[in-house]
Design a protein around this motif. Structure first.
Motif, PDB file in Angstrom:
ATOM      1  N   ILE A   5      40.643 134.678  57.487  1.00 34.99           N
ATOM      2  CA  ILE A   5      41.517 135.573  57.566  1.00 34.99           C
ATOM      3  C   ILE A   5      42.402 135.398  58.824  1.00 34.99           C
ATOM      4  O   ILE A   5      41.418 135.655  59.913  1.00 34.99           O
ATOM      5  CB  ILE A   5      40.815 137.219  56.978  1.00 34.99           C
ATOM      6  N   LEU A   6      43.844 136.208  58.731  1.00 32.77           N
ATOM      7  CA  LEU A   6      44.710 136.805  60.374  1.00 32.77           C
ATOM      8  C   LEU A   6      44.765 138.209  60.175  1.00 32.77           C
ATOM      9  O   LEU A   6      45.198 138.006  59.415  1.00 32.77           O
ATOM     10  CB  LEU A   6      45.811 135.664  59.872  1.00 32.77           C
ATOM     11  N   ASN A   7      44.390 138.027  61.448  1.00 36.88           N
ATOM     12  CA  ASN A   7      44.848 139.386  62.045  1.00 36.88           C
ATOM     13  C   ASN A   7      45.727 139.158  62.225  1.00 36.88           C
ATOM     14  O   ASN A   7      46.291 139.345  63.722  1.00 36.88           O
ATOM     15  CB  ASN A   7      43.493 140.045  62.271  1.00 36.88           C
ATOM     16  N   THR A   8      46.888 140.383  61.717  1.00 36.65           N
ATOM     17  CA  THR A   8      48.754 140.449  62.894  1.00 36.65           C
ATOM     18  C   THR A   8      48.408 141.769  63.419  1.00 36.65           C
ATOM     19  O   THR A   8      49.450 142.596  63.701  1.00 36.65           O
ATOM     20  CB  THR A   8      49.097 140.304  61.339  1.00 36.65           C
ATOM     21  N   GLN A  15      39.873 147.176  65.620  1.00 37.23           N
ATOM     22  CA  GLN A  15      38.365 147.192  66.254  1.00 37.23           C
ATOM     23  C   GLN A  15      37.411 147.424  64.853  1.00 37.23           C
ATOM     24  O   GLN A  15      36.682 146.596  64.563  1.00 37.23           O
ATOM     25  CB  GLN A  15      37.950 147.487  67.322  1.00 37.23           C
ATOM     26  N   GLU A  16      38.196 148.599  64.643  1.00 38.63           N
ATOM     27  CA  GLU A  16      37.157 148.708  62.999  1.00 38.63           C
ATOM     28  C   GLU A  16      37.654 148.262  62.289  1.00 38.63           C
ATOM     29  O   GLU A  16      36.889 147.948  61.164  1.00 38.63           O
ATOM     30  CB  GLU A  16      37.639 150.285  62.680  1.00 38.63           C
ATOM     31  N   LEU A  17      38.832 147.306  61.727  1.00 38.02           N
ATOM     32  CA  LEU A  17      38.756 146.463  60.565  1.00 38.02           C
ATOM     33  C   LEU A  17      38.084 145.695  61.315  1.00 38.02           C
ATOM     34  O   LEU A  17      37.704 144.795  60.020  1.00 38.02           O
ATOM     35  CB  LEU A  17      40.979 145.805  60.890  1.00 38.02           C
ATOM     36  N   GLU A  18      38.443 144.744  62.475  1.00 35.28           N
ATOM     37  CA  GLU A  18      37.975 143.057  61.984  1.00 35.28           C
ATOM     38  C   GLU A  18      36.085 143.867  62.341  1.00 35.28           C
ATOM     39  O   GLU A  18      35.377 142.665  61.609  1.00 35.28           O
ATOM     40  CB  GLU A  18      37.838 142.696  63.786  1.00 35.28           C
ATOM     41  N   THR A  19      35.493 144.944  62.673  1.00 37.27           N
ATOM     42  CA  THR A  19      34.214 144.691  62.814  1.00 37.27           C
ATOM     43  C   THR A  19      34.263 145.011  60.643  1.00 37.27           C
ATOM     44  O   THR A  19      32.886 143.931  59.999  1.00 37.27           O
ATOM     45  CB  THR A  19      33.528 146.067  63.085  1.00 37.27           C
ATOM     46  N   THR A  20      35.134 145.248  60.088  1.00 37.25           N
ATOM     47  CA  THR A  20      34.757 145.334  58.263  1.00 37.25           C
ATOM     48  C   THR A  20      34.756 144.119  57.583  1.00 37.25           C
ATOM     49  O   THR A  20      34.122 143.440  56.974  1.00 37.25           O
ATOM     50  CB  THR A  20      35.277 146.508  58.120  1.00 37.25           C
ATOM     51  N   LEU A  21      35.816 143.916  58.628  1.00 31.29           N
ATOM     52  CA  LEU A  21      36.511 142.056  57.822  1.00 31.29           C
ATOM     53  C   LEU A  21      34.674 140.911  58.744  1.00 31.29           C
ATOM     54  O   LEU A  21      34.393 140.679  56.714  1.00 31.29           O
ATOM     55  CB  LEU A  21      37.415 141.478  58.628  1.00 31.29           C
ATOM     56  N   ALA A  23      31.722 142.572  58.427  1.00 28.70           N
ATOM     57  CA  ALA A  23      30.427 142.623  57.923  1.00 28.70           C
ATOM     58  C   ALA A  23      30.886 142.138  56.211  1.00 28.70           C
ATOM     59  O   ALA A  23      29.960 141.936  55.899  1.00 28.70           O
ATOM     60  CB  ALA A  23      30.972 144.061  57.888  1.00 28.70           C
ATOM     61  N   ARG A  24      31.507 142.051  56.010  1.00 25.58           N
ATOM     62  CA  ARG A  24      31.815 141.259  54.096  1.00 25.58           C
ATOM     63  C   ARG A  24      32.272 139.793  54.311  1.00 25.58           C
ATOM     64  O   ARG A  24      32.602 139.646  53.698  1.00 25.58           O
ATOM     65  CB  ARG A  24      33.390 142.040  54.240  1.00 25.58           C
ATOM     66  N   GLY A  25      31.745 139.652  55.974  1.00 31.14           N
ATOM     67  CA  GLY A  25      31.872 137.980  55.042  1.00 31.14           C
ATOM     68  C   GLY A  25      32.910 136.948  55.564  1.00 31.14           C
ATOM     69  O   GLY A  25      32.732 135.540  55.638  1.00 31.14           O
ATOM     70  N   TYR A  26      34.373 137.632  56.143  1.00 30.64           N
ATOM     71  CA  TYR A  26      34.795 136.722  56.480  1.00 30.64           C
ATOM     72  C   TYR A  26      34.852 136.363  57.732  1.00 30.64           C
ATOM     73  O   TYR A  26      34.597 136.650  58.143  1.00 30.64           O
ATOM     74  CB  TYR A  26      36.199 137.099  56.209  1.00 30.64           C
ATOM     75  N   ARG A  27      35.712 135.300  58.105  1.00 27.06           N
ATOM     76  CA  ARG A  27      35.964 134.698  59.563  1.00 27.06           C
ATOM     77  C   ARG A  27      37.531 135.471  59.675  1.00 27.06           C
ATOM     78  O   ARG A  27      38.238 135.458  59.061  1.00 27.06           O
ATOM     79  CB  ARG A  27      35.995 133.183  59.071  1.00 27.06           C
ATOM     80  N   LEU A  28      37.254 134.621  60.957  1.00 23.86           N
ATOM     81  CA  LEU A  28      38.911 135.714  61.617  1.00 23.86           C
ATOM     82  C   LEU A  28      39.506 135.044  62.619  1.00 23.86           C
ATOM     83  O   LEU A  28      39.134 134.083  63.165  1.00 23.86           O
ATOM     84  CB  LEU A  28      38.104 137.274  62.249  1.00 23.86           C
ATOM     85  N   LEU A  29      40.593 135.246  62.466  1.00 21.19           N
ATOM     86  CA  LEU A  29      41.657 135.016  63.739  1.00 21.19           C
ATOM     87  C   LEU A  29      42.522 136.043  64.251  1.00 21.19           C
ATOM     88  O   LEU A  29      42.555 136.431  62.422  1.00 21.19           O
ATOM     89  CB  LEU A  29      42.632 133.233  63.562  1.00 21.19           C
ATOM     90  N   SER A  30      43.200 135.972  65.180  1.00 17.78           N
ATOM     91  CA  SER A  30      43.776 137.248  65.981  1.00 17.78           C
ATOM     92  C   SER A  30      44.962 136.728  66.516  1.00 17.78           C
ATOM     93  O   SER A  30      44.963 136.533  66.933  1.00 17.78           O
ATOM     94  CB  SER A  30      43.136 138.786  66.320  1.00 17.78           C
ATOM     95  N   ALA A  31      46.215 137.527  65.998  1.00 16.00           N
ATOM     96  CA  ALA A  31      47.297 136.859  66.457  1.00 16.00           C
ATOM     97  C   ALA A  31      48.004 138.171  66.571  1.00 16.00           C
ATOM     98  O   ALA A  31      49.125 139.097  65.424  1.00 16.00           O
ATOM     99  CB  ALA A  31      48.689 136.490  65.401  1.00 16.00           C
TER     100      ALA A  31
END
Length: 240
Positions: A5-8, A15-21, A23-31
Protein backbone atom coordinates in the motif's frame (compact mmCIF):
# COMPACT_ATOMS: atom_id res chain seq x y z
CA UNK A 1 2.73 -11.58 2.24
CA UNK A 2 0.24 -8.72 2.36
CA UNK A 3 -0.60 -6.23 -0.37
CA UNK A 4 1.75 -3.27 -0.83
CA UNK A 5 0.00 0.00 0.00
CA UNK A 6 1.24 3.49 -0.86
CA UNK A 7 0.29 6.12 1.71
CA UNK A 8 0.23 9.67 0.29
CA UNK A 9 -0.87 11.41 3.50
CA UNK A 10 1.37 14.04 5.17
CA UNK A 11 3.73 12.67 7.82
CA UNK A 12 1.91 14.57 10.57
CA UNK A 13 -1.25 12.53 9.91
CA UNK A 14 0.29 9.14 9.19
CA UNK A 15 1.43 7.55 12.44
CA UNK A 16 -1.93 6.10 13.52
CA UNK A 17 -2.83 5.19 9.93
CA UNK A 18 0.38 3.30 9.24
CA UNK A 19 0.24 1.48 12.58
CA UNK A 20 -3.28 0.32 11.72
CA UNK A 21 -2.29 -0.79 8.22
CA UNK A 22 0.64 -2.85 9.50
CA UNK A 23 -1.60 -4.44 12.14
CA UNK A 24 -3.94 -5.52 9.34
CA UNK A 25 -1.11 -7.27 7.52
CA UNK A 26 -0.44 -4.77 4.74
CA UNK A 27 3.03 -3.75 3.60
CA UNK A 28 3.74 -0.04 3.30
CA UNK A 29 5.48 2.59 1.27
CA UNK A 30 5.15 6.27 2.04
CA UNK A 31 5.16 9.27 -0.30
CA UNK A 32 3.67 12.30 1.46
CA UNK A 33 2.25 14.58 -1.20
CA UNK A 34 2.04 17.62 1.09
CA UNK A 35 4.43 19.08 3.63
CA UNK A 36 2.78 20.79 6.59
CA UNK A 37 4.38 24.06 7.72
CA UNK A 38 3.47 26.21 10.73
CA UNK A 39 4.62 29.76 9.93
CA UNK A 40 5.09 32.37 12.67
CA UNK A 41 2.01 34.27 13.81
CA UNK A 42 3.53 37.52 15.11
CA UNK A 43 0.19 39.12 16.02
CA UNK A 44 -1.11 36.01 17.77
CA UNK A 45 -4.56 34.51 17.32
CA UNK A 46 -7.63 36.75 17.09
CA UNK A 47 -9.67 35.15 19.89
CA UNK A 48 -11.48 38.21 21.29
CA UNK A 49 -15.21 37.52 21.59
CA UNK A 50 -14.86 33.91 20.43
CA UNK A 51 -17.29 31.36 21.89
CA UNK A 52 -15.90 28.18 20.26
CA UNK A 53 -13.26 26.82 17.90
CA UNK A 54 -13.76 25.05 14.58
CA UNK A 55 -11.25 22.41 13.50
CA UNK A 56 -11.47 21.04 9.95
CA UNK A 57 -8.32 18.93 10.27
CA UNK A 58 -5.92 17.53 12.84
CA UNK A 59 -3.35 19.98 11.50
CA UNK A 60 -5.67 22.80 12.47
CA UNK A 61 -5.52 21.48 16.03
CA UNK A 62 -1.74 21.23 15.89
CA UNK A 63 -1.47 24.77 14.55
CA UNK A 64 -3.72 26.17 17.26
CA UNK A 65 -1.76 24.57 20.11
CA UNK A 66 1.44 25.78 18.45
CA UNK A 67 0.24 29.35 19.00
CA UNK A 68 -2.00 29.16 22.09
CA UNK A 69 -2.11 27.41 25.48
CA UNK A 70 -5.86 28.01 25.89
CA UNK A 71 -7.84 24.74 26.07
CA UNK A 72 -11.01 26.18 27.62
CA UNK A 73 -12.98 26.68 24.41
CA UNK A 74 -15.60 24.20 23.20
CA UNK A 75 -14.42 22.75 19.89
CA UNK A 76 -16.36 21.53 16.87
CA UNK A 77 -14.44 19.03 14.74
CA UNK A 78 -15.04 17.85 11.20
CA UNK A 79 -14.63 14.20 12.19
CA UNK A 80 -13.52 11.69 14.79
CA UNK A 81 -9.83 11.72 13.86
CA UNK A 82 -9.67 15.48 14.38
CA UNK A 83 -11.68 15.11 17.59
CA UNK A 84 -9.20 12.55 18.92
CA UNK A 85 -6.37 14.99 18.25
CA UNK A 86 -8.27 17.73 20.09
CA UNK A 87 -8.74 15.43 23.09
CA UNK A 88 -5.09 14.39 22.98
CA UNK A 89 -3.87 18.00 23.31
CA UNK A 90 -6.16 18.80 26.23
CA UNK A 91 -9.54 20.05 25.01
CA UNK A 92 -12.44 18.61 27.00
CA UNK A 93 -15.67 19.92 25.43
CA UNK A 94 -15.52 18.34 21.99
CA UNK A 95 -18.22 17.85 19.35
CA UNK A 96 -17.57 15.77 16.25
CA UNK A 97 -19.28 15.70 12.85
CA UNK A 98 -19.21 12.77 10.43
CA UNK A 99 -16.10 13.76 8.50
CA UNK A 100 -17.56 16.11 5.91
CA UNK A 101 -17.61 19.91 5.73
CA UNK A 102 -21.40 19.86 5.21
CA UNK A 103 -21.84 17.66 8.29
CA UNK A 104 -19.71 20.13 10.25
CA UNK A 105 -21.87 23.04 9.06
CA UNK A 106 -24.95 21.16 10.27
CA UNK A 107 -23.30 20.45 13.64
CA UNK A 108 -22.48 24.13 14.08
CA UNK A 109 -26.03 25.11 13.14
CA UNK A 110 -27.49 22.70 15.72
CA UNK A 111 -24.97 23.19 18.52
CA UNK A 112 -24.10 26.91 18.41
CA UNK A 113 -26.14 30.07 18.94
CA UNK A 114 -24.64 32.76 16.65
CA UNK A 115 -25.66 35.45 19.14
CA UNK A 116 -23.17 34.15 21.74
CA UNK A 117 -20.04 35.17 19.85
CA UNK A 118 -17.73 34.39 16.97
CA UNK A 119 -16.34 31.01 15.91
CA UNK A 120 -12.58 30.84 15.35
CA UNK A 121 -11.34 28.63 12.53
CA UNK A 122 -7.56 28.03 12.46
CA UNK A 123 -7.07 26.96 8.86
CA UNK A 124 -4.65 26.25 6.04
CA UNK A 125 -3.90 28.81 3.38
CA UNK A 126 -6.10 26.77 1.03
CA UNK A 127 -9.25 25.13 2.38
CA UNK A 128 -11.43 22.42 0.86
CA UNK A 129 -14.75 24.09 1.70
CA UNK A 130 -16.12 27.43 2.83
CA UNK A 131 -18.05 27.17 6.09
CA UNK A 132 -18.97 30.85 5.99
CA UNK A 133 -20.78 30.31 2.68
CA UNK A 134 -22.53 27.16 3.92
CA UNK A 135 -23.79 29.04 6.97
CA UNK A 136 -24.37 32.44 5.36
CA UNK A 137 -28.10 32.43 6.10
CA UNK A 138 -27.59 31.80 9.84
CA UNK A 139 -25.57 34.94 10.64
CA UNK A 140 -22.57 33.14 12.10
CA UNK A 141 -19.40 35.15 12.54
CA UNK A 142 -16.75 32.67 11.39
CA UNK A 143 -13.30 34.12 11.91
CA UNK A 144 -10.89 32.15 9.75
CA UNK A 145 -7.17 32.73 10.28
CA UNK A 146 -4.35 31.11 8.30
CA UNK A 147 -2.10 29.31 10.77
CA UNK A 148 -0.56 26.55 8.66
CA UNK A 149 0.20 25.69 5.08
CA UNK A 150 0.12 22.44 3.11
CA UNK A 151 2.84 22.65 0.47
CA UNK A 152 2.91 20.19 -2.47
CA UNK A 153 6.14 18.21 -2.71
CA UNK A 154 8.34 18.38 -5.80
CA UNK A 155 9.54 14.77 -6.05
CA UNK A 156 8.60 11.15 -5.58
CA UNK A 157 10.93 9.00 -3.42
CA UNK A 158 13.14 6.64 -5.43
CA UNK A 159 11.69 3.52 -3.79
CA UNK A 160 8.19 4.64 -4.75
CA UNK A 161 9.20 5.35 -8.37
CA UNK A 162 10.79 1.92 -8.59
CA UNK A 163 7.78 0.17 -7.06
CA UNK A 164 5.32 1.91 -9.41
CA UNK A 165 7.52 1.21 -12.44
CA UNK A 166 7.70 -2.47 -11.49
CA UNK A 167 3.90 -2.59 -10.94
CA UNK A 168 4.37 -3.63 -7.31
CA UNK A 169 1.94 -1.14 -5.75
CA UNK A 170 -1.40 -2.80 -5.05
CA UNK A 171 -3.27 0.28 -3.80
CA UNK A 172 -2.77 4.00 -3.21
CA UNK A 173 -4.60 5.83 -0.40
CA UNK A 174 -5.91 9.37 -1.03
CA UNK A 175 -7.30 11.53 1.77
CA UNK A 176 -7.71 14.96 0.15
CA UNK A 177 -8.19 16.61 -3.25
CA UNK A 178 -4.89 18.49 -2.92
CA UNK A 179 -3.05 15.26 -2.14
CA UNK A 180 -4.60 13.69 -5.23
CA UNK A 181 -3.69 16.69 -7.40
CA UNK A 182 -0.08 16.56 -6.23
CA UNK A 183 0.11 12.82 -6.95
CA UNK A 184 -1.30 13.21 -10.46
CA UNK A 185 1.18 16.00 -11.22
CA UNK A 186 4.15 13.90 -10.12
CA UNK A 187 2.97 10.76 -11.91
CA UNK A 188 2.84 12.76 -15.13
CA UNK A 189 6.22 14.39 -14.47
CA UNK A 190 7.87 10.98 -14.06
CA UNK A 191 5.90 9.53 -17.01
CA UNK A 192 4.37 6.75 -14.91
CA UNK A 193 0.81 7.09 -16.24
CA UNK A 194 0.81 3.58 -17.75
CA UNK A 195 2.19 1.89 -14.64
CA UNK A 196 -0.96 2.08 -12.52
CA UNK A 197 -3.10 -0.32 -14.57
CA UNK A 198 -2.92 -2.97 -11.85
CA UNK A 199 -3.27 -0.56 -8.95
CA UNK A 200 -6.37 0.36 -6.95
CA UNK A 201 -7.06 3.95 -5.86
CA UNK A 202 -8.81 4.22 -2.49
CA UNK A 203 -10.48 7.63 -2.10
CA UNK A 204 -11.90 9.43 0.93
CA UNK A 205 -14.50 11.38 -1.06
CA UNK A 206 -15.95 11.99 -4.51
CA UNK A 207 -13.91 15.20 -4.74
CA UNK A 208 -10.77 13.10 -4.29
CA UNK A 209 -11.99 10.52 -6.79
CA UNK A 210 -12.59 13.25 -9.36
CA UNK A 211 -8.98 14.44 -9.08
CA UNK A 212 -7.41 11.02 -9.63
CA UNK A 213 -9.84 10.15 -12.42
CA UNK A 214 -7.45 11.51 -15.08
CA UNK A 215 -5.21 8.49 -14.45
CA UNK A 216 -6.00 4.91 -15.50
CA UNK A 217 -6.42 2.55 -12.56
CA UNK A 218 -7.34 -1.09 -12.14
CA UNK A 219 -10.18 0.09 -9.91
CA UNK A 220 -11.16 3.10 -7.82
CA UNK A 221 -12.88 2.62 -4.47
CA UNK A 222 -14.79 5.28 -2.55
CA UNK A 223 -15.19 5.37 1.23
CA UNK A 224 -18.86 5.23 2.25
CA UNK A 225 -18.20 8.13 4.61
CA UNK A 226 -15.26 10.55 4.62
CA UNK A 227 -13.40 9.07 7.59
CA UNK A 228 -10.22 7.05 7.96
CA UNK A 229 -12.17 4.07 9.30
CA UNK A 230 -14.41 3.94 6.24
CA UNK A 231 -11.48 4.44 3.88
CA UNK A 232 -9.73 1.46 5.46
CA UNK A 233 -12.94 -0.53 5.09
CA UNK A 234 -12.94 0.33 1.36
CA UNK A 235 -9.32 -0.83 1.17
CA UNK A 236 -10.16 -4.17 2.79
CA UNK A 237 -13.13 -4.58 0.44
CA UNK A 238 -10.90 -3.96 -2.57
CA UNK A 239 -8.96 -7.14 -1.77
CA UNK A 240 -11.80 -9.25 -0.42
Amino acid sequence: MGQLILNTRPETDSQELETTLLARGYRLLSAPMLQIAFPPCPDGLDLAGVQALIFTSANGVRAFVHHSHDRNFPVLCVGDSTARMAKQVGFTEIYSANGDIHDLAHLIDVQIDPLNGALFHPAARKVAGDLATLLKDRNFDIRRQTVYDAIPVDDLPDDVINAISAHHIDAVLFFSPRTAESFVKLIKRYKLEHDLLGTRAICLSMAVQDRIGVLTWHKTMLAKRPTQEYLLSALDTAFA
